[in-house]
Design an enzyme around this catalytic site. Structure first.
Site, PDB file in Angstrom:
ATOM      1  CD  GLU A 272       6.072 -11.277   2.201  1.00  0.00           C
ATOM      2  OE1 GLU A 272       4.947 -11.836   2.165  1.00  0.00           O
ATOM      3  OE2 GLU A 272       6.430 -10.433   1.383  1.00  0.00           O
ATOM      4  N   PRO A 273       7.280 -14.414   7.470  1.00  0.00           N
ATOM      5  CG  PRO A 273       8.775 -14.848   9.216  1.00  0.00           C
ATOM      6  CD  PRO A 273       8.675 -14.184   7.862  1.00  0.00           C
ATOM      7  CB  CYS A 342     -27.349 -13.279  18.776  1.00  0.00           C
ATOM      8  SG  CYS A 342     -28.903 -14.011  18.295  1.00  0.00           S
TER       9      CYS A 342
HETATM   10  C1  LIG Z   1       1.562 -11.508   1.364  1.00  0.00           C
HETATM   11  C2  LIG Z   1       1.576 -12.207   2.659  1.00  0.00           C
HETATM   12  N1  LIG Z   1       2.765 -12.404   3.269  1.00  0.00           N
HETATM   13  C3  LIG Z   1       2.849 -13.037   4.458  1.00  0.00           C
HETATM   14  C4  LIG Z   1       1.725 -13.533   5.073  1.00  0.00           C
HETATM   15  C5  LIG Z   1       1.883 -14.223   6.393  1.00  0.00           C
HETATM   16  O1  LIG Z   1       1.480 -15.519   6.316  1.00  0.00           O
HETATM   17  P1  LIG Z   1       1.657 -16.481   7.590  1.00  0.00           P
HETATM   18  O2  LIG Z   1       1.079 -15.796   8.750  1.00  0.00           O
HETATM   19  O3  LIG Z   1       0.912 -17.690   7.190  1.00  0.00           O
HETATM   20  O4  LIG Z   1       3.123 -16.731   7.717  1.00  0.00           O
HETATM   21  C6  LIG Z   1       0.470 -13.378   4.468  1.00  0.00           C
HETATM   22  C7  LIG Z   1      -0.731 -13.975   5.064  1.00  0.00           C
HETATM   23  O5  LIG Z   1      -1.475 -14.667   4.461  1.00  0.00           O
HETATM   24  C8  LIG Z   1       0.398 -12.677   3.233  1.00  0.00           C
HETATM   25  O6  LIG Z   1      -0.784 -12.466   2.631  1.00  0.00           O
END
Ligand SMILES: Cc1ncc(COP(=O)(O)O)c(C=O)c1O
Length: 412
Positions: A272-273, A342
């Site tokens: 899940e990038p 502010c």
């Molecule tokens: C469950 C989950 N998957 C994927 C991500 C994506 O992480 P990143 O943007 O660090 O790859 C996040 C972000 O924290 C997340 O909470």
């Protein structure tokens, strides 16, 4: 390089940033499509030897044009709210391409997710499984569930974006997770399809990511020994980038670590990038509105962008490089680069060096493509900034600047 100087003017691909500022104004986010393509492609190629799906984490940047661009490259989606699910659907992702994560999913969100029959709802607790079961039973569904396991691993990132330790609110501890998985055999409305781990974000050492992957494999093996077979291992996101311009973990290094850690399984991997794909692909373009020099010599460069457009420095003390858009030989001076809001936390950088800034100058805050526009707010009634997508020599506004009328349209 997507963002580079061409004849001393910073450009995104072939488009000089002042051209965009002249038409759209500032502050404005500018993204390079070529960078998104090449970064996503590099990651995809790096894991090509194992069955996998890259579920782009919309939370990093959920602007439709970006989400659609990634869909076109073959990305699936990781959503953290029903809002992100709906944006993904409208961008062309099928429900079977979406996983849904989130520590506090509401009953309405769960109901929508069950009705859609997503690839997996990543359940976060025993209570959430009960709610899911009740909803699925009522809808006459057998819902696809993955359990988020908390592997108690230190991501060695900023504490605010570390999620894999026991003391964090995320997931279910290992032993309890095993019990819950065993129990799902007797719950026909729940179909266990995977295990999910995500230990944090902006992780720049690969060891914690590899350890989390090994923990997921061990968990799946334990289940397999008991006759419980999964469909996938979801290893989450988290790969970090070099905000200081140094060396970042490469796609190949990350893939090697993950592939080695999961050698013991044949299960397809979900990754899940978010940040790694879109972070370096965007900048926040801003103008200098004032330069204040205090009697002690401290120089404040006040921008028209602030924590309302890019919250990360105020929220986490995050570092972003800030550069002048035009290089015209001025002498570098020490300065604090701050926003107009502010709040004293509304500062992008203290003790920086910029070529003698003057009102009207353009600056670019680098690596702002992830967790930038998505965290923007209307604090001080400031409008959400516009976003521009550059592709080669072409560019277009993919989100226009919000107006006060837009804001008031939601109010009675
Ligand atoms: C469950 C989950 N998957 C994927 C991500 C994506 O992480 P990143 O943007 O660090 O790859 C996040 C972000 O924290 C997340 O909470």
């Amino acid at each position: 390089m997507t963002f580079d100087y061409r004849q001393d003017i910073l450009a995104c691909d072939l488009v000089p940033l002042p051209d965009i500022a002249a038409v759209v104004g500032t502050p404005t986010y500018v993204y390079g499509a070529s960078a998104i393509r090449s970064r996503f492609g590099a990651l995809d190629a790096a894991v090509a030897t194992v069955p996998h799906a890259l579920h782009y984490a919309l939370k990093a940047n959920a602007t439709s044009a970006v989400v659609r661009l990634l869909r076109g490259l073959g990305a699936a989606a990781d959503a953290n709210s029903v809002g992100e699910i709906e944006v993904a659907l409208r961008a062309g992702y099928a429900p079977a391409d979406i996983v849904f994560t989130g520590v506090g999913k509401t009953p309405a969100e769960l109901e929508r997710a069950v009705a859609l029959d997503l690839k997996a709802i990543n359940a976060e607790s025993a209570g959430e499984l009960e709610r899911l079961e009740a909803i699925a039973t009522r809808l006459g569904r057998r819902t696809r569930v993955a359990l988020r396991v908390n592997p108690d691993i230190d991501a060695r990132s900023h504490p605010h974006i570390s999620t894999g330790l026991k003391r964090n609110k995320f997931g279910v501890p290992y032993e309890q997770a095993l019990e819950l998985c065993r129990g799902m055999r007797g719950r026909p409305a729940l179909r266990l399809v995977g295990v999910h781990v995500h230990i944090g974000s902006q992780i720049t050492t690969l060891e914690p990511l590899a350890r989390a992957a090994r923990a997921a494999v061990a968990f799946a093996e334990e289940l397999a020994r008991e006759g419980i077979e999964l469909e996938h291992l979801d290893l989450g996101g988290g790969l970090g980038i070099a905000y200081d311009g140094g060396v970042e973990p490469s796609a190949d290094e990350y893939a090697s670590a993950i592939i080695a850690a999961t050698r013991g399984t044949r299960l397809p991997l979900i990754l899940e990038p978010g940040r790694w794909v879109v972070g370096p692909s965007g900048v926040l373009l801003a103008s200098v509105v004032d330069v204040k020099v205090h009697p002690d010599g401290r120089r404040f460069v006040v921008l028209d962008a602030g924590m309302t457009e890019l919250l990360r420095p105020a929220l986490y003390g995050a570092f972003h490089r800030i550069v002048a858009v035009r290089r015209d030989g001025r002498t570098e001076v020490a300065c604090d680069v701050v926003g107009p809001v502010c709040e004293s936390s509304d500062a992008f950088g203290v003790d920086r060096s910029l070529p003698d800034p003057r009102p009207g100058d353009l600056v670019a805050i680098l690596d702002a493509g992830a967790y930038g526009a998505v965290m923007a707010s209307n604090y001080n009634r400031r409008p959400m900034p516009p976003e521009v997508l550059v592709d080669g020599s072409a560019w277009r506004v993919v989100r226009r600047r919000q107006t006060v009328d837009d804001q008031l349209a939601c109010e009675a």
